[in-house]
Design an enzyme around this catalytic site. Structure first.
Site, PDB file in Angstrom:
ATOM      1  N   ASP A   1      84.430  79.033 -26.250  1.00 38.43           N
ATOM      2  CA  ASP A   1      85.783  78.962 -26.745  1.00 38.43           C
ATOM      3  C   ASP A   1      86.538  77.679 -26.438  1.00 38.43           C
ATOM      4  OD1 ASP A   1      88.004  81.439 -27.463  1.00 38.43           O
ATOM      5  OD2 ASP A   1      88.873  79.535 -26.846  1.00 38.43           O
TER       6      ASP A   1
ATOM      7  N   VAL B   1      84.798  74.433 -32.359  1.00 39.85           N
ATOM      8  CA  VAL B   1      83.907  74.692 -33.366  1.00 39.85           C
ATOM      9  C   VAL B   1      83.764  73.589 -34.270  1.00 39.85           C
ATOM     10  CG1 VAL B   1      83.721  77.003 -32.823  1.00 39.85           C
ATOM     11  CG2 VAL B   1      85.297  76.258 -34.381  1.00 39.85           C
TER      12      VAL B   1
ATOM     13  N   TYR C   1      94.834  80.103 -44.825  1.00 46.90           N
ATOM     14  CA  TYR C   1      93.934  81.013 -44.018  1.00 46.90           C
ATOM     15  C   TYR C   1      92.874  81.998 -45.121  1.00 46.90           C
ATOM     16  CZ  TYR C   1      92.908  84.954 -41.072  1.00 46.90           C
ATOM     17  OH  TYR C   1      92.237  85.959 -39.914  1.00 46.90           O
TER      18      TYR C   1
ATOM     19  N   THR D   1      95.764  91.560 -31.295  1.00 45.00           N
ATOM     20  CA  THR D   1      95.281  90.617 -30.548  1.00 45.00           C
ATOM     21  C   THR D   1      96.266  89.379 -30.286  1.00 45.00           C
ATOM     22  OG1 THR D   1      94.511  89.018 -32.283  1.00 45.00           O
ATOM     23  CG2 THR D   1      93.058  90.960 -31.788  1.00 45.00           C
TER      24      THR D   1
ATOM     25  N   THR E   1      97.731  87.977 -33.576  1.00 38.83           N
ATOM     26  CA  THR E   1      98.859  88.997 -34.165  1.00 38.83           C
ATOM     27  C   THR E   1     100.159  89.073 -33.496  1.00 38.83           C
ATOM     28  OG1 THR E   1      97.378  90.903 -33.847  1.00 38.83           O
ATOM     29  CG2 THR E   1      97.112  89.892 -36.077  1.00 38.83           C
TER      30      THR E   1
HETATM   31  N1  LIG Z   1      93.734  89.893 -35.390  1.00 42.63           N
HETATM   32  C1  LIG Z   1      93.618  90.141 -36.740  1.00 42.63           C
HETATM   33  O1  LIG Z   1      94.509  90.910 -37.169  1.00 42.63           O
HETATM   34  C2  LIG Z   1      92.596  89.559 -37.465  1.00 42.63           C
HETATM   35  C3  LIG Z   1      92.543  89.990 -38.809  1.00 42.63           C
HETATM   36  C4  LIG Z   1      91.427  89.467 -39.663  1.00 42.63           C
HETATM   37  C5  LIG Z   1      90.741  88.597 -39.275  1.00 42.63           C
HETATM   38  N2  LIG Z   1      90.869  88.130 -38.078  1.00 42.63           N
HETATM   39  C6  LIG Z   1      90.044  87.075 -37.580  1.00 42.63           C
HETATM   40  O2  LIG Z   1      89.300  87.340 -36.612  1.00 42.63           O
HETATM   41  C7  LIG Z   1      88.868  86.272 -35.505  1.00 42.63           C
HETATM   42  C8  LIG Z   1      89.272  86.569 -33.981  1.00 42.63           C
HETATM   43  O3  LIG Z   1      90.530  86.701 -34.220  1.00 42.63           O
HETATM   44  P1  LIG Z   1      91.559  87.319 -32.906  1.00 42.63           P
HETATM   45  O4  LIG Z   1      92.658  88.189 -33.790  1.00 42.63           O
HETATM   46  O5  LIG Z   1      90.802  87.842 -31.951  1.00 42.63           O
HETATM   47  O6  LIG Z   1      92.101  85.836 -32.510  1.00 42.63           O
HETATM   48  P2  LIG Z   1      92.509  85.193 -31.055  1.00 42.63           P
HETATM   49  O7  LIG Z   1      93.618  84.402 -31.280  1.00 42.63           O
HETATM   50  O8  LIG Z   1      92.969  86.482 -30.238  1.00 42.63           O
HETATM   51  O9  LIG Z   1      91.261  84.624 -30.723  1.00 42.63           O
HETATM   52  C9  LIG Z   1      90.698  83.584 -31.380  1.00 42.63           C
HETATM   53  C10 LIG Z   1      89.875  82.564 -30.411  1.00 42.63           C
HETATM   54  O10 LIG Z   1      89.319  81.450 -31.068  1.00 42.63           O
HETATM   55  C11 LIG Z   1      89.824  80.483 -30.476  1.00 42.63           C
HETATM   56  N3  LIG Z   1      89.605  79.073 -30.862  1.00 42.63           N
HETATM   57  C12 LIG Z   1      90.754  78.651 -32.029  1.00 42.63           C
HETATM   58  N4  LIG Z   1      90.251  77.524 -32.505  1.00 42.63           N
HETATM   59  C13 LIG Z   1      89.142  77.388 -31.668  1.00 42.63           C
HETATM   60  C14 LIG Z   1      88.124  76.050 -31.976  1.00 42.63           C
HETATM   61  N5  LIG Z   1      88.564  75.135 -32.800  1.00 42.63           N
HETATM   62  N6  LIG Z   1      87.247  76.110 -31.415  1.00 42.63           N
HETATM   63  C15 LIG Z   1      86.597  77.189 -30.736  1.00 42.63           C
HETATM   64  N7  LIG Z   1      87.431  78.131 -30.320  1.00 42.63           N
HETATM   65  C16 LIG Z   1      88.617  78.167 -30.996  1.00 42.63           C
HETATM   66  C17 LIG Z   1      90.890  80.738 -29.415  1.00 42.63           C
HETATM   67  O11 LIG Z   1      90.906  79.734 -28.230  1.00 42.63           O
HETATM   68  C18 LIG Z   1      90.964  82.166 -29.345  1.00 42.63           C
HETATM   69  O12 LIG Z   1      90.259  82.309 -27.930  1.00 42.63           O
HETATM   70  C19 LIG Z   1      89.574  85.100 -36.342  1.00 42.63           C
HETATM   71  O13 LIG Z   1      88.475  84.602 -37.246  1.00 42.63           O
HETATM   72  C20 LIG Z   1      90.581  85.766 -37.262  1.00 42.63           C
HETATM   73  O14 LIG Z   1      91.094  84.878 -38.381  1.00 42.63           O
HETATM   74  C21 LIG Z   1      92.038  88.420 -37.167  1.00 42.63           C
END
Ligand SMILES: NC(=O)c1ccc[n+]([C@@H]2O[C@H](COP(=O)([O-])OP(=O)(O)OC[C@H]3O[C@@H](n4cnc5c(N)ncnc54)[C@H](O)[C@@H]3O)[C@@H](O)[C@H]2O)c1
Length: 247
Positions: A36, A63, A154, A189, A192
């Site tokens: 992360d 990443v 997105y 999370t 959101t």
């Molecule tokens: N939460 C939702 O409702 C939802 C729905 C559909 C898809 N997603 C996808 O699921 C995945 C996880 O989402 P989440 O809700 O757990 O998000 P989150 O924000 O809780 O966690 C995302 C993590 O990614 C890390 N991150 C961001 N940019 C980064 C980078 N450049 N390099 C390394 N790490 C990085 C952040 O520090 C964070 O810890 C994401 O790809 C998101 O788009 C989320």
């Protein structure tokens, strides 16, 4: 112990779904390389895994950096000898409409949500080939399947990731490397959390179940795709959305 002996890299593992996946993977016997951007939060998450008897290491990673991807894969092989599973989970939200958005925003979202996953595959797949197979799990979104107003960059990135997963599945199937995409609906999370109050009527109107998802709801699906239980699944879409796309 559904993942006993497997070595898994999980990106974006400090928070939300990535953290839930890392914890569940370790519980199921995987050796977890959790990465992360947020190193401090990541260390806390990994300390929790190891305190519970799991095997995990925390590596700070952006990443979007090709050099850092090379280093993460090399470190994984140095520590655990191979890469079996890649979960491309790191991502950012972008509440922008087409006309609001500037190209810096577009490029930032593409860089993290799409290019970061491309780099992960580029550097993990050769190691999976050496290991005789593997499983790549790309965390897309319902936004990669249906339109969502106010999320143009997105949804474009998530839709591209969905299509890319299928092409990679076709390219590497004969190498026993499976590539699937996961499409979560609204999951509670840190991503959101800021929109939960204001957007709840919209979320509730689209989610057919009377509750939103929890990170573990997605993590169970990701464990399944990482495990040999899904050995005949590749190029598929695992939708975990409380019925959002059923309408
Ligand atoms: N939460 C939702 O409702 C939802 C729905 C559909 C898809 N997603 C996808 O699921 C995945 C996880 O989402 P989440 O809700 O757990 O998000 P989150 O924000 O809780 O966690 C995302 C993590 O990614 C890390 N991150 C961001 N940019 C980064 C980078 N450049 N390099 C390394 N790490 C990085 C952040 O520090 C964070 O810890 C994401 O790809 C998101 O788009 C989320």
């Amino acid at each position: 112990m559904r993942l006993q002996g497997k070595v898994a890299i999980i990106t974006g593992a400090a928070n939300g779904m990535g953290a839930a996946e890392a914890k569940l993977f370790a519980k199921e016997g995987a050796k977890v390389v959790a990465t992360d951007l947020n190193g401090e939060k990541l260390n806390e998450m990994v300390a929790e895994i190891t305190a519970n008897g799991g095997e995990a290491v925390a590596l700070r990673q952006n990443v979007t950096s090709e050099e850092e991807w090379k280093a993460i894969v090399a470190k994984t092989v140095e520590l655990y000898g191979k890469v079996d599973v890649l979960v491309n989970n790191a991502g950012v939200a972008s509440p922008k409409t087409m006309a609001d958005m500037d190209m810096d925003e577009w490029n930032k979202v593409m860089d993290i949500n799409l290019n970061g996953c491309v780099l992960g595959m580029k550097y993990c797949i050769p190691e999976m080939k050496k290991a005789g197979g593997g499983s790549v799990i790309n965390i897309s979104s319902i936004g990669g399947i249906v339109g969502m107003a106010g999320s143009s960059p997105y949804t474009a990135a998530k839709g591209a990731l969905r299509a890319l997963s299928k092409s990679a599945a076709v390219e590497y199937g004969k190498d026993r490397i499976r590539v699937n995409s996961v499409h979560p609906g609204i999951i509670v999370t840190p991503m959101t959390a800021p929109s939960m109050a204001s957007a709840m009527p919209y979320y509730e109107a689209h989610t057919q179940l009377p509750y939103m998802g929890e990170p573990e709801d997605v993590a169970y699906g990701v464990v399944f795709l990482a495990s040999d239980e899904s050995r005949f699944m590749t190029g598929a879409e695992l939708v975990i959305d409380g019925g959002w796309t059923a309408l």
